[in-house]
Design a protein around this motif. Structure first.
Motif, mmCIF file in Angstrom:
data_model
loop_
_atom_site.group_PDB
_atom_site.id
_atom_site.type_symbol
_atom_site.label_atom_id
_atom_site.label_comp_id
_atom_site.label_asym_id
_atom_site.label_seq_id
_atom_site.Cartn_x
_atom_site.Cartn_y
_atom_site.Cartn_z
ATOM 1 N N GLU A 45 24.867 -8.542 -7.435
ATOM 2 C CA GLU A 45 25.732 -9.562 -6.855
ATOM 3 C C GLU A 45 27.152 -9.422 -7.397
ATOM 4 O OE1 GLU A 45 24.334 -13.672 -5.995
ATOM 5 O OE2 GLU A 45 25.741 -14.141 -7.584
ATOM 6 N N VAL A 46 28.132 -9.480 -6.497
ATOM 7 C CA VAL A 46 29.516 -9.414 -6.959
ATOM 8 C C VAL A 46 30.261 -10.721 -6.719
ATOM 9 C CG1 VAL A 46 29.669 -6.938 -6.621
ATOM 10 C CG2 VAL A 46 30.437 -8.460 -4.821
ATOM 11 N N LEU A 47 29.796 -11.550 -5.812
ATOM 12 C CA LEU A 47 30.447 -12.842 -5.596
ATOM 13 C C LEU A 47 29.344 -13.848 -5.316
ATOM 14 C CD1 LEU A 47 33.220 -14.206 -5.425
ATOM 15 C CD2 LEU A 47 33.184 -13.840 -2.990
ATOM 16 N N SER A 48 29.373 -14.973 -6.035
ATOM 17 C CA SER A 48 28.226 -15.877 -5.947
ATOM 18 C C SER A 48 28.306 -16.804 -4.746
ATOM 19 C CB SER A 48 28.118 -16.679 -7.247
ATOM 20 O OG SER A 48 29.379 -17.161 -7.625
ATOM 21 N N SER A 49 29.537 -17.198 -4.344
ATOM 22 C CA SER A 49 29.593 -18.026 -3.149
ATOM 23 C C SER A 49 30.924 -17.816 -2.461
ATOM 24 C CB SER A 49 29.381 -19.497 -3.508
ATOM 25 O OG SER A 49 30.577 -20.209 -3.532
ATOM 26 N N PRO A 50 30.968 -17.322 -1.250
ATOM 27 C CA PRO A 50 29.844 -16.865 -0.426
ATOM 28 C C PRO A 50 29.166 -15.645 -1.032
ATOM 29 C CG PRO A 50 31.924 -16.176 0.528
ATOM 30 C CD PRO A 50 32.260 -17.076 -0.605
ATOM 31 N N ILE A 54 28.011 -12.264 -1.822
ATOM 32 C CA ILE A 54 28.291 -10.866 -1.506
ATOM 33 C C ILE A 54 27.684 -10.038 -2.619
ATOM 34 C CG2 ILE A 54 30.083 -9.138 -1.198
ATOM 35 C CD1 ILE A 54 31.909 -11.290 -0.185
ATOM 36 N N PHE A 74 29.636 -6.868 3.939
ATOM 37 C CA PHE A 74 30.952 -6.729 3.335
ATOM 38 C C PHE A 74 31.189 -5.303 2.868
ATOM 39 C CE2 PHE A 74 33.672 -6.662 -0.379
ATOM 40 C CZ PHE A 74 34.766 -7.385 0.045
ATOM 41 N N PHE A 75 30.248 -4.751 2.125
ATOM 42 C CA PHE A 75 30.456 -3.407 1.571
ATOM 43 C C PHE A 75 30.351 -2.340 2.639
ATOM 44 C CE2 PHE A 75 30.053 -5.383 -2.518
ATOM 45 C CZ PHE A 75 30.941 -4.630 -3.261
ATOM 46 N N LEU A 88 32.547 -11.683 10.548
ATOM 47 C CA LEU A 88 32.535 -13.015 9.941
ATOM 48 C C LEU A 88 31.841 -14.008 10.874
ATOM 49 C CD1 LEU A 88 36.093 -13.107 8.361
ATOM 50 C CD2 LEU A 88 33.915 -12.842 7.217
ATOM 51 N N VAL A 126 28.168 -13.547 10.447
ATOM 52 C CA VAL A 126 27.736 -14.122 9.177
ATOM 53 C C VAL A 126 27.603 -15.638 9.294
ATOM 54 C CG1 VAL A 126 28.521 -14.591 6.826
ATOM 55 C CG2 VAL A 126 28.621 -12.290 7.727
ATOM 56 N N TRP A 127 28.505 -16.238 10.061
ATOM 57 C CA TRP A 127 28.479 -17.686 10.233
ATOM 58 C C TRP A 127 27.315 -18.101 11.128
ATOM 59 C CZ3 TRP A 127 29.830 -21.962 8.123
ATOM 60 C CH2 TRP A 127 29.994 -23.135 8.862
ATOM 61 N N LEU A 158 26.170 -19.332 2.910
ATOM 62 C CA LEU A 158 26.659 -18.117 3.550
ATOM 63 C C LEU A 158 26.282 -16.900 2.732
ATOM 64 C CD1 LEU A 158 30.182 -19.205 4.708
ATOM 65 C CD2 LEU A 158 28.134 -18.888 6.065
ATOM 66 N N PHE A 187 26.227 -12.367 2.960
ATOM 67 C CA PHE A 187 26.576 -11.157 3.697
ATOM 68 C C PHE A 187 25.443 -10.153 3.667
ATOM 69 C CE2 PHE A 187 31.021 -11.446 4.945
ATOM 70 C CZ PHE A 187 31.351 -12.649 4.342
#
Lengths: 503, 497
Positions: B63-68, B70, B126-127, B174, B177-178, B187, B189
């Motif tokens: 995990e690189v971003l917890s919210s949203p 990613i 995302f990646f 996006l 994703v929504w 949310l 990814f």
């Protein structure tokens, strides 16, 4: 350690530096290293939690939430970086300040290294300010110091012109701001943002005077962050000021403007506020216009510094748009957090570009894009760092700049703001053009031209370059590193909510 | 650590090493060979291991971003492994074919390769997007600095087009994703999570699905040079240095198609069947096949002809996707592989001719086969593959695509637009046969042009060509080598409905 004591200590540091400068003959570079050391120490205290916790008795007007600490950190990093750049730029300053620059190699440099410390104190107070008076006083501390810094090279016509422009327009914007604050106080009878938010929630009667007050405040702050149509001073002042000061203006002053704007906007847009709708609209329109003008005007620039000035206008547009998004947007971050994240990404990439400009100018190259031709070929490592910084400014993925734009675009998509999404997309595409043009120039070599200069960098600059380059990559691929420092969404929202609920 | 992460990061690390001073050619070749072996190993293992019935093998996630949410999440199924195999094959050939001594060239090829591998092997939207974009800078720099002809103009055009295209794509992603977020509204990814909540026709937001699909189509389509968003491709490939042309037209361009199969079809399953969306797609792909086909006929230089023919052939792959069934999609992936190999081979030879002759005008060339029989043979095989001769990889893909559009054909109801489009696009095969064979005859046979001389490559340099030819032949003669793997993955996509 109470949080305010950090600001006080730094104020003392600035005074000590001034006194040492006046009464001793220590080399001026020692002063710079002293400033860097003191600021780094403050940063370490901040990062390792020595300065957290609420200041007793000051809760009403001095916030020490995660966002405030984050912006204080940004201010410290920006100041340290500015002084590092100033070290590289010192010969140029000396040339325009000293009467006999050849004789007195260090004449006039003392204040140049200590003034940024005072700016830093102002920015750190601003990060916490949550009542009208503190906001105003902190803002003035920052702005007045900048008046001096911008006009510092007194024998350079450009620097003087920039100083005058900044002084006159800055004073005008201060007038607008204080007038707006006065109206706000008059209408709500409150000085703290919390009380104003409460007042806005239970507003009865006409909103026109409130909107008038809000418009004046936004105009005043719009000057500070360079939003269209209050941006006219930006290109000339950025171009004329000493390069490290330009970098400081474009990152530090802008970040300070945005933390205040964030807090004011959060107050105006808080749940149930009577003027939320029109204010959000105003921010979006300002942001859209800012993106378009900044980007389109940047295309025509041949001077790298001026190009960065217009690009900095454009970046302010993205921040305005996200501040105009709904506070409850679905991205998992509040608009204020996204803006803070964006500014954190903006810092390293901008400073790397200005570092190149400072070094190039001090070592005999100009600031025109054409004069930087081929530099990346003779300085591959510096070239790579600048390429990465420019790619990040353009918003290429896996760099910090993309992450910032990504969150802004995400917020507009979730709010259904498609016209502004379109503007953001057009702006980003135009950005590709002018940033890539610089990259191309850095790698271009014409047959028969003299070999590009090999630039020499001091040790502090090399350290700065390595750290900033790494942070561009780290924030790009592991955004949680910064995201965690911003506090979680729950806490940030609670902060807004309590501001409203407490009363 | 999953082996996929090593595969993605190896070219990147090699590129950094080269930038820091490692020898260019040796490092790049070493990394490419190791990567080829790694991917081939995974491919064989995946083929043999019947237990990985599920969707993604070799999964791993950070995990690189917890919210949203990613995460740097990797995972592979047959489709991604097939395209990864294509990438490493073409990368090796491209690095091998690099003639420049400057290290920048090798680093750029490796970066493009890293971008492509990341795009094919990441399972986080995302990646997946980010890695594709990563390949933009080296592509731009290489074309602008070391290209041929109108290189600056071509470089700007490709950058602006692909830049805008990918931003449109980003907006579409996006949206997905929504709309496909898991219940509870968190949310994410992560593609695997999103796939569990596809936006079917009876979902609450279903009315937005066609528009979202269309945005994705325009975004991905621009990256693939779908008509009328194609005008960046031909000048860029004609101007690009050989390795960049090979990698971009052979590999990177496939990302848009991969994205449609991997993201648009599974997440918006019913949107592709909406009449206006399908009609729009068919009109556009007919533009690729017929309009660009005729444009290709009138090219007078080998490089622009190859570039245009590459744009034209994208139309067939879109046709397979438009058919919207397992056969068509299988054929599309197979053709992606075949086209990638054959076009890379053609650009490789084109680069050698340009280096030795200094001109690629058909009118000035002729009789090259006399001095370069090996080159002539390889060009012939690649050209035959590209026009779809049986026995070579592209044929099976094209045949499957053409068949797939008639799966639901009821003679009593007459032709639908899909079938009409197929019949029209069959003429494209004739067109491509005309221009390819004409070029082949003109260049290699007939009267030798005076003063022009091309030699065969040395034995060492023949290796990458033989490698690519072997891939074309193996897949051509035994398409099941790829199809078993592709179908095992895509089967679930269409069985779920």
């Amino acid at each position: 350690m109470s949080p305010l004591s950090l600001e006080l200590a730094l104020g003392v540091l600035g005074l000590v530096l001034l006194l040492v400068e006046s009464f001793t003959r220590v080399p001026r570079k020692t002063l710079a290293y002293g400033a860097i050391g003191g600021l780094t120490l403050a940063l370490l205290i901040l990062v390792f939690g020595g300065a957290s916790g609420q200041a007793p008795g000051m809760e009403e007007f001095y916030a020490v939430d995660a966002l405030a600490l984050f912006y204080k950190g940004l201010a410290l990093v920006a100041t340290i970086a500015t002084i590092v750049l100033s070290l590289e730029y010192a010969p140029v300053v000396n040339q325009y300040v000293a009467t006999y620059p050849e004789k007195h190699k260090e004449a006039g440099l003392g204040e140049f290294f200590s003034l940024p410390v005072f700016v830093c104190v102002g920015m750190m107070v601003m990060a916490s300010a949550k009542d009208l008076i503190t906001i105003f006083v902190a803002l003035e501390l920052v702005t007045v110091s900048f008046y001096v810094l911008v006009a510092y090279m007194r024998r350079s016509a450009a620097s003087l012109e920039a100083g005058v422009k900044y002084l006159i327009l800055g004073a005008l914007s201060t007038g607008l701001l204080i007038y707006g604050l006065a109206w706000l106080y008059g209408m709500t009878g409150a000085l703290t943002l919390e009380d104003i938010a409460k007042s806005l929630k239970h507003w009865e009667g006409s909103t026109a005077p409130l909107l008038f007050a809000a418009a004046l405040v936004i105009a005043g702050l719009g000057f500070k962050v360079g939003a269209v149509p209050f941006h006219i001073w930006v290109p000339d002042v950025y171009q004329g000021a000493p390069t490290p000061v330009t970098a400081f203006l474009s990152v530090g002053s802008k970040a300070a403007g945005f933390i205040v704007l964030t807090r004011v906007v959060e107050t105006f847009l808080a749940e149930g506020s009577a003027i939320a709708q029109p204010i959000s609209h105003v921010l979006l329109v300002l942001g859209g216009a800012t993106i378009l003008l900044g980007n389109l005007a940047a295309i025509a620039q041949t001077n790298f510094k001026r190009l960065l000035a217009y690009s900095s206008i454009a970046h302010a547009g993205y921040l305005l748009i996200v501040l105009g998004c709904s506070p409850a947007g679905g991205t998992g971050l509040t608009p204020g957090q996204i803006a803070a994240f964006y500014l954190a990404t903006y810092l390293p990439m901008t400073f790397i570009c200005f570092l190149l400009l400072s070094v190039a100018r001090a070592q005999g190259l100009g600031e025109e894009i054409a004069s930087l031709r081929g530099l990346a070929l003779s300085n591959p490592k510096l070239g790579m760092a600048v390429t990465l910084a420019l790619a990040s400014l353009a918003g290429l993925p896996l760099t910090a700049g993309f992450m910032g734009k990504f969150l802004v675009i995400f917020a507009t998509v979730l709010d259904g703001l498609y016209p502004y999404l379109a503007i953001a997309v057009i702006g980003a595409a135009v950005g590709f053009y002018y940033y890539f043009r610089v990259i191309l120039s850095l790698y271009s070599k014409t047959e028969g031209e003299a070999a590009p200069v090999k630039l020499k960098l001091g040790l502090p600059s090399v350290v700065l370059l390595v750290l900033f380059t790494a942070s561009i990559v780290v924030m790009g691929v592991y955004p949680d590193s910064v995201r965690k420092a911003l506090g979680d969404k729950g806490a940030a929202k609670a902060h807004v909510a309590t501001a409203v609920e407490k009363h | 650590m999953s082996p996929l992460e090593i595969i993605i990061l190896l070219p990147l690390l090699a590129a950094i090493a080269i930038w820091l001073g490692a020898p260019g050619r040796a490092t790049a070749l070493g990394a490419s060979v190791v990567n080829l072996l790694l991917v081939a190993g995974l491919f064989v293992q995946y083929r043999g291991d019947k237990s990985v019935e599920g969707f993604m093998a070799y999964k791993n996630s950070h995990e690189v971003l917890s919210s949203p949410k990613i995460a740097f999440a990797v995972g592979a199924d047959g489709v991604s492994l097939t395209l990864a195999l294509l990438t490493v094959l073409v990368t090796l050939a491209a690095v091998w074919a690099t003639t420049s001594k400057e290290r920048l060239h090798y680093g750029a090829s490796l970066l493009i390769s890293c971008g492509a591998l990341g795009a094919f092997l990441c399972t986080d939207v995302f990646f997946l997007y980010a890695f594709h974009e990563l390949a933009l800078i080296p592509t731009f720099l290489m074309i602008a600095l070391y290209g041929h002809g109108e290189k600056r103009q071509a470089a700007w055009r490709i950058t602006i087009y692909l830049g805008v295209g990918s931003l449109v794509l980003l907006a579409g992603l996006l949206g997905v994703v929504w709309y496909c977020r898991p219940p509870g509204g968190e949310l994410t990814f992560d593609l695997l999570t999103l796939m569990q909540h596809p936006l079917k026709a009876d979902a609450p937001y279903a009315q937005y699905a066609p528009a979202n699909f269309f945005v994705l189509l325009v975004g991905f389509g621009t990256l693939v040079s779908l008509f009328p968003f194609h005008s960046w491709a031909a000048p860029a490939y004609a101007a690009a240095p050989t390795p960049v042309a090979m990698l971009h037209s052979g590999v990177l361009k496939k990302f848009g198609l991969y994205g449609l199969i991997r993201i648009a079809l599974p997440l918006l399953p019913d949107a592709a069947k909406t009449p206006w969306v399908q009609d729009a797609l068919l009109y556009m792909l007919l533009g690729n096949i017929l309009v660009i086909g005729f444009v290709t006929l009138y090219q007078t230089r080998l490089d622009t002809m190859l570039a245009n023919s590459s744009v034209m052939h994208m139309g067939y792959i879109f046709l397979g996707i438009a058919a919207g069934n397992a056969i068509g999609t299988n054929g599309a992936v197979l053709l992606m592989f075949g086209h990638g190999i054959s076009v890379a081979l053609l650009f490789m030879i084109c680069g050698r001719l340009r280096n030795q002759l200094g001109t690629l005008e058909f009118s000035k060339l002729g009789g090259l086969a006399k001095n370069a029989p090996f080159l002539s043979l390889v060009f012939g095989i690649a050209a035959f593959a590209s026009i779809g001769l049986p026995g070579l990889a592209n044929f099976s893909g094209e045949v499957m695509i053409f068949f797939s559009t008639f799966v639901n054909f009821r003679p009593s109801e007459g032709f639908t637009f899909l079938q009409v489009a197929t019949i029209l696009s069959l003429w494209g095969v004739v067109i491509s046969a005309v221009y390819m064979l004409r070029a082949y005859r003109k260049l290699f046979f007939g009267q030798a042009a005076s003063g022009l001389y091309v030699s065969d490559p040395g034995y060492g340099l023949r290796v990458p060509m033989i490698l690519l030819v072997a891939a074309l032949l193996i897949v051509g003669v035994y398409p099941a080598s790829l199809l078993q793997v592709i179908d095992a993955s895509l089967g679930t996509l269409f069985a779920a409905k």
